[in-house]
Enzyme design. Structure first.
Site, PDB file in Angstrom:
ATOM      1  N   ARG A 136       3.460 -10.063   7.253  1.00 37.58           N
ATOM      2  CA  ARG A 136       4.819  -9.678   7.590  1.00 37.58           C
ATOM      3  C   ARG A 136       4.922  -8.820   8.839  1.00 37.58           C
ATOM      4  NH1 ARG A 136       6.715  -8.758   1.435  1.00 37.58           N
ATOM      5  NH2 ARG A 136       4.566  -9.343   1.045  1.00 37.58           N
ATOM      6  N   HIS A 194      -3.027 -14.798  10.110  1.00 37.54           N
ATOM      7  CA  HIS A 194      -2.381 -13.485  10.264  1.00 37.54           C
ATOM      8  C   HIS A 194      -3.388 -12.367  10.528  1.00 37.54           C
ATOM      9  CE1 HIS A 194       1.182 -15.510   8.995  1.00 37.54           C
ATOM     10  NE2 HIS A 194       0.726 -15.738   7.786  1.00 37.54           N
ATOM     11  N   PRO A 200       0.809  -1.221   0.000  1.00 43.03           N
ATOM     12  CA  PRO A 200       0.000   0.000   0.000  1.00 43.03           C
ATOM     13  C   PRO A 200       0.846   1.276   0.000  1.00 43.03           C
ATOM     14  CG  PRO A 200      -0.289  -1.263   2.042  1.00 43.03           C
ATOM     15  CD  PRO A 200       0.801  -1.911   1.282  1.00 43.03           C
ATOM     16  N   GLU A 201       0.671   2.056  -1.015  1.00 41.85           N
ATOM     17  CA  GLU A 201       1.206   3.411  -1.025  1.00 41.85           C
ATOM     18  C   GLU A 201       0.014   4.362  -0.912  1.00 41.85           C
ATOM     19  OE1 GLU A 201       4.090   4.040  -4.179  1.00 41.85           O
ATOM     20  OE2 GLU A 201       4.615   1.925  -4.193  1.00 41.85           O
TER      21      GLU A 201
END
Length: 279
Positions: free
Chosen positions: A112, A93, A2-3
DNA sequence: CAAGAATCCTGTCAGC
DNA sequence: TGCTGACAGGATTCTT
């Protein structure tokens, strides 16, 4: 990953579902994200009413009627999944889950664990350590060629690295820096300090247009990005250079002198560009 | 002080 | 088929 455009899209999706609602339950399944999540965060959210959302760079702020703000960063692999009322199987997750008073479920999934969560008084948002040193919003009024030139002055680092520095401008990541430099016809290797005058005047609208188009497209992504609305499958990447090494370049249709899109490594990250037209 | 490397983490994919 | 290693990237921290 995501930017700014993806974060904006996620924020809009969250706002559509959460704004004006009460959170009846907040669950922290794993508090060891990028930084330890404050122990009282889930308790603060339980029973809280959501008043509004904001975005600063790649950070999302969820404001509560209590005067607190939840600060959320998706890191590189974080995504929000929204599911309607009904039985829900916890996903792998799934570190953080909110349940609304109309029984929707909002989950943060981040394999992550580079994402982060924090809680702070709304009145202190601007001075939060993660937000205080961010540069201007690229889609805001402070992002001008003159101010960008000033921020780049004296910087003896490639423009690619400078634009990834969130203190210069907030919200760009590897993909959109590549795309914006392609659009501005500036080499990622060019010394940042030399991006002034006409070049800065070219770069600013290139960044603005790149981000604006991506937001309009609903945010693009890497491989596993999911819409905050929960819907899957509009992975319509419109990238012109990112991940396209060796492919024909859009600047040079049929030009024999163009070798196609090149890939180089700068600061350990891939840069994609047209060596013929980006100078 | 600035620039670049190392670091955190795990899913994915290429290659054997 | 299954294993191994390289790779991806945001942002801080460490090193030069």
């Amino acid at each position: 990953m995501p930017e700014l455009p993806e974060v904006e899209t996620v924020m809009r999706g969250l706002a559509a579902r959460l704004q004006g609602r009460r959170i009846v339950r907040a669950t922290m399944n794993r508090a060891d994200l990028r930084w330890p999540v404050p122990p009282g965060l889930a308790a603060t959210l339980t029973g809280a009413c959501v008043t509004s959302f904001a975005r600063r760079g790649k950070y999302i702020l969820m404001r509560l009627a209590s005067g607190d703000s939840l600060l959320l960063h998706l890191g590189m692999s974080g995504r929000m999944v929204i599911t309607p009322p009904g039985p829900a199987l916890p996903a792998l997750h799934e570190h953080f889950v909110l349940q609304t008073d109309d029984d929707w479920r909002i989950a943060l999934i981040d394999p992550r664990r580079f994402g982060s969560l924090d809680m702070l008084p709304t009145s202190e948002e601007a001075s939060h350590p993660l937000l205080a040193s961010l540069g201007p919003e690229p889609l805001g009024p402070d992002f001008t060629a003159a101010k960008l030139s000033a921020a780049l002055a004296g910087r003896r680092t490639p423009i690619k690295a400078a634009l990834l520095d969130q203190r210069v401008v907030a919200g760009l990541g590897n993909i959109y820096v590549c795309e914006a430099l392609f659009r501005a016809r500036l080499s990622p290797r060019r010394l940042a300090a030399t991006v002034a005058g006409a070049r800065a005047a070219r770069l600013v609208p290139a960044i603005v247009a790149t981000l604006t188009e991506a937001i309009a497209a609903g945010g693009s992504s890497l491989r596993d990005y999911v819409q905050p609305s929960g819907e899957l499958g509009y992975f319509q990447h419109a990238w012109k250079v990112y991940g396209r090494a060796g492919i024909d370049c859009e600047h040079c249709p049929g030009a024999p002198a163009c070798a196609g899109i090149s890939r180089i490594v700068q600061s350990g990250r891939s840069s994609f560009f047209c060596a013929r037209t980006q100078r």
